[in-house]
Design an enzyme around this catalytic site. Structure first.
Site, PDB file in Angstrom:
ATOM      1  N   TYR A  99       0.812  -1.218   0.000  1.00 20.33           N
ATOM      2  CA  TYR A  99       0.000   0.000   0.000  1.00 20.33           C
ATOM      3  C   TYR A  99       0.847   1.271   0.000  1.00 20.33           C
ATOM      4  CZ  TYR A  99      -0.049  -0.418   5.232  1.00 20.33           C
ATOM      5  OH  TYR A  99       0.247  -0.553   6.565  1.00 20.33           O
ATOM      6  N   GLU A 100       0.169   2.373  -0.321  1.00 22.05           N
ATOM      7  CA  GLU A 100       0.831   3.663  -0.566  1.00 22.05           C
ATOM      8  C   GLU A 100       1.871   3.550  -1.682  1.00 22.05           C
ATOM      9  OE1 GLU A 100      -0.684   5.961   0.668  1.00 22.05           O
ATOM     10  OE2 GLU A 100      -1.746   4.889   2.233  1.00 22.05           O
ATOM     11  N   GLY A 101       1.621   2.669  -2.625  1.00 21.48           N
ATOM     12  CA  GLY A 101       2.527   2.457  -3.748  1.00 21.48           C
ATOM     13  C   GLY A 101       3.410   1.253  -3.499  1.00 21.48           C
TER      14      GLY A 101
END
Length: 606
Positions: free
Chosen positions: A443-445
């Site tokens: 998550y968050e890239g």
């Protein structure tokens, strides 16, 4: 299951001896009240809260998980009481502006708090963590009326916050966002669409939840240039810091996840929900990047935290569990067998965990100093200062997020390995750390996205290698100062070699990418991991330099503590840093060996 112990001695060592935070805080307007005594008192009290309140809920929260019934999300037993203690203690507003009820301390103080909370109980820490992102976004991009409406209850912890980006058809590629925002006569908007993977999307910890939502206006350009940002409250504010009627935003379902089960990850439905534009039209992605960078630094903690927690528990187990005799002879002749910690391979795993946890913590604290200056620039309206430090931090952010979460996952698996078969059994808690940590690289890239951001955007497009040159110059200057110290000379020489190599690799990738665009993508992962290993090497050299000086001249810690730092630095340089060279070799490999195989040739099933 062992309990978490806040690593206050290592935290103090980094804050006071390696990075000289007392002097750093003296140079900040927000650091006026961050005296050494106040900082230490905050660390002690936060450590106590994490050890006594959050850590005991870690395993029970995983077993119970969150529940959705009749449209209402409930968190596991004990979570609401723990959150009430958190809010009553003023922890949410530690680094928030005093004008909105916060304590006005530097932003880095919030990171220290978040590290301890995240290590003790990552699922719990996500609820207030998402709120911090909403607060920062509103503070930087909201109108004065929006700040007055939302920031005080968010700062007090009475309201929570989320970030609503991802949709079923798109994750990282936000140009595909379909959620619509229809203008209304009163200046508000009606938002319609579905968002998925929304952490803290709904829960019972706060009386209201403020969603920060990406959506499109009717006449918006296609792609990322046509996305706007909106504030969508769960309950409409009543104008007196309270809540009014329910808004048309609901939790459609809870995601059934591998880990962090006590964190409510929701599918959120916006059915003509009332929202308010924040920032300029069609510039929502630029505004959201404030949120995303904050979240990515926060996610980097989920690399350090699990490494620390898994290390603590594995170390405790390795000292108590006995199996066979050490190859060099009996270490505990009065016992039936020697403890695991006397076996070299077990020490390899423990030292890897220790090097990752303490080296990663140093990377975070180094970056936190830059974040303090960036936030102060924004607070003072000094855009030049804010941009300067945002650029410095922007180069490190993908390294922190990508590299540290990859190594944190490795460290959590090593802890499970130390336990052997018992690590695979739920009651010991080690497999939970592995499950909880796995999401951090996603998550968050994902790591791949972080790698493209680092190499493609920060290094090649934005600075044409300048970001690497600037950072390596700082490392080289440090190394040259320590060439005459026989204890530090090996590290200094290695750092000088690595800084030169890092620049050469950057140029070679840049030249290759001119002829073959796929080179950027094929080299990105290895470039990020190489960058991470070199950056952590710099951090270990800095710790070793301080430890050596304190052994000679005395310091606030014992000589044994400083000797352990030197030993861990030696382990890192001789056992872990060589990995960087394999990444150097791989990043220069041509993209052909990845791209030449036809898609249909990947599998022959019939």
């Amino acid at each position: 299951m062992p309990v978490y112990k806040a690593p206050l001695r290592d935290m103090r060592f980094l804050l006071n001896e390696v990075f000289d935070y007392p002097r750093h805080y003296e140079g900040l307007k927000s650091g006026e009240n961050a005296t050494p005594d106040i900082v230490d008192a905050i660390l002690i009290e936060c450590g106590r809260f994490c050890e006594e309140v959050l850590s005991p809920l870690y395993q029970s929260g995983d077993e119970e998980g969150c529940k959705l019934k009749d449209g209402v999300v409930t968190t596991p037993a004990g979570y609401r009481q723990a959150y009430d203690q958190y809010a009553m203690g003023g922890w949410q507003g530690l680094s928030a502006p005093e004008a909105f009820g916060g304590q006005g301390l530097p932003a880095s103080m919030g990171l220290l708090k978040q590290e301890m909370m995240g290590t003790a109980n990552w699922s719990f820490s996500m609820y207030p963590g998402l709120s911090m992102g909403a607060m920062n976004t509103i503070f930087l991009h909201g109108s004065e009326d929006q700040k007055q409406t939302y920031l005080t209850p968010l700062t007090e912890g009475r309201w929570g916050g989320t970030m609503c980006l991802t949709e079923p058809q798109c994750g990282t590629d936000l140009g595909q966002v379909k959620t619509k925002a229809e203008p209304q006569p009163d200046g508000s908007y009606q938002l319609t669409g579905t968002k998925i993977f929304i952490s803290s999307g709904d829960h019972d910890l706060t009386e209201n939840i403020i969603h920060i939502v990406l959506a499109r206006l009717p006449d918006a350009p296609r792609g990322t240039r046509g996305i706007s940002l909106f504030i969508v409250p769960k309950f409409m504010p009543d104008g007196n810091d309270g809540i009014g009627e329910r808004n048309a935003v609901t939790c459609g379902s809870l995601e059934k996840k591998m880990g962090i089960k006590a964190s409510a990850t929701c599918v959120m439905n916006f059915d003509g929900a009332t929202g308010f534009l924040i920032g300029p039209e069609n510039e929502g992605l630029n505004c959201m990047f404030t949120f995303m960078n904050t979240a990515r630094i926060g996610t980097a903690i989920q690399g350090v935290g699990p490494a620390e927690l898994s290390y603590q528990w594995a170390l405790d187990y390795a000292k108590q569990r006995r199996s066979m005799r050490a190859l060099s002879g009996k270490k505990e002749p009065e016992q039936v067998a020697d403890a695991l910690i006397y076996h070299a391979d077990v020490r390899r795993m423990l030292l890897t965990q220790k090097a990752i946890a303490e080296g990663g913590r140093a990377m975070l604290y180094y970056a936190a100093r830059l974040a303090d200056h960036m936030v102060e620039g924004h607070s003072e309206g000094d855009q030049k200062k804010a941009d300067k430090y945002d650029d410095k931090l922007g180069f490190l952010t993908p390294i922190l997020k990508g590299f540290l979460t990859e190594l944190g996952y490795e460290a959590s698996n090593l802890g499970m390995q130390v336990f052997g078969g018992h690590g695979y059994i739920r009651e010991h808690g080690m497999e939970q750390i592995v499950r909880d940590t796995r999401i951090a690289t996603l998550y968050e890239g994902t790591t791949g996205i972080q790698a493209l951001d680092l190499l493609g955007r920060k290094v090649l497009l934005m600075t044409r290698g300048g970001a690497v040159r600037e950072f390596t110059a700082k490392i080289a200057n440090f190394a040259r100062k320590h060439l005459t110290d026989k204890r530090l000379r090996p590290y200094a020489i290695e750092l000088l070699k690595l800084t030169a190599q890092w620049n050469v690799l950057t140029v070679r990738v840049m030249l290759a990418a001119r002829k073959d665009r796929d080179v950027v993508s094929s080299a990105a992962h290895d470039f990020l991991m190489y960058s991470g290993y070199v950056t952590m090497a710099y951090m270990w050299a800095r710790q070793a330099a301080v430890a050596a000086e304190r052994i000679d001249n005395g310091g606030s810690e014992s000589e044994a503590f400083y000797q352990a730092k030197l030993a861990t630095a030696e382990f890192y340089y001789e056992r872990l840093l060589p990995r960087a060279q394999s990444h150097a070799t791989s990043m220069l490999s041509p993209s052909r060996n990845l791209m030449q195989m036809p898609t249909e040739a990947f599998a022959f099933n019939h």
